[in-house]
Design an enzyme around this catalytic site. Sequence first.
Site, PDB file in Angstrom:
ATOM      1  CB  THR A   1     -11.574   6.178   5.003  1.00 51.54           C
ATOM      2  OG1 THR A   1     -10.298   5.807   5.531  1.00 51.54           O
ATOM      3  CG2 THR A   1     -12.037   5.137   3.994  1.00 51.54           C
TER       4      THR A   1
ATOM      5  CE  LYS B   1      -3.372   5.179   0.971  1.00 53.21           C
ATOM      6  NZ  LYS B   1      -2.549   4.408   1.947  1.00 53.21           N
ATOM      7  CG  LEU B   2       3.305   3.836  -6.624  1.00 53.34           C
ATOM      8  CD1 LEU B   2       4.040   3.202  -7.795  1.00 53.34           C
ATOM      9  CD2 LEU B   2       4.287   4.305  -5.567  1.00 53.34           C
TER      10      LEU B   2
ATOM     11  CG  ASN C   1       9.072   7.228 -17.731  1.00 60.39           C
ATOM     12  OD1 ASN C   1       8.923   6.222 -18.429  1.00 60.39           O
ATOM     13  ND2 ASN C   1      10.249   7.582 -17.226  1.00 60.39           N
TER      14      ASN C   1
ATOM     15  CG  ASP D   1      -1.796   1.173   1.377  1.00 57.19           C
ATOM     16  OD1 ASP D   1      -2.093   1.814   0.343  1.00 57.19           O
ATOM     17  OD2 ASP D   1      -2.199   1.484   2.516  1.00 57.19           O
TER      18      ASP D   1
END
EC number: 4.1.1.23
Length: 244
Positions: free
Chosen positions: A122, A61-62, A67, A59
């Site tokens: 959230t 979250k890029l 590229n 996890d």
Amino acid sequence: MHTPFIVALDFPSKQEVERFLRPFAGTPLFVKVGMELYYQEGPAIVAFLKEQGHAVFLDLKLHDIPNTVKQAMKGLARVGADLVNVHAAGGRRMMEAAIEGLDAGTPSGRMRPRCIAVTQLTSTDERMLHEELWISRPLVETVAHYAALAKESGLDGVVCSANEAAFIKERCGASFLAVTPGIRFADDAAHDQVRVVTPRKARALGSDYIVIGRSLTRAADPLRTYARLQHEWNGGERESTTPT
């Protein structure tokens, strides 16, 4: 990725992870490695967990230019994670690049990691969405738009509140994964999350996987708490004393 329960290993070190997992010895879990643990331990923590027989949701979250995300995902595909994610706010091209990177990096003979998109955290509510993020659309419309964009970009699902799972399934199809954080038992504190639900309600609302962290990892008896999680997910139909 058989069990619907994803255990958030929100610990700062491998030693604490080992201590937490000790009662579950011999039981394959689905665990989540987030920024806190991965940035301290690196790819070795994923290798360790896989050696123990666990499925891993990495996890991170890029969220970057296409590229950069592509090259990062190429590397993460070799690490051995079963599930990875990006921020849908990065846009279509970035999400497509993520899949391209995973396809390119997955070793021959192995399935590529599934990739899901974060719609809105959230911890985000309507006030924050409008006043801080300057997004004028209602939260539910924003989530729906991001989910559809992720689907069109070739992703396998989204991270979303259980309250959003049903309409995401309607819009994106039943096989499109709804992975739900913010899971708490009825007698737990919500902490820093706003849109929280119980395990039973999450299943009723259409979540495929639920992420549980502090309610389990800080429990006095994690094994018993895991059994309670199973019991609630199953609607009280049965209660197990050993995780399955």
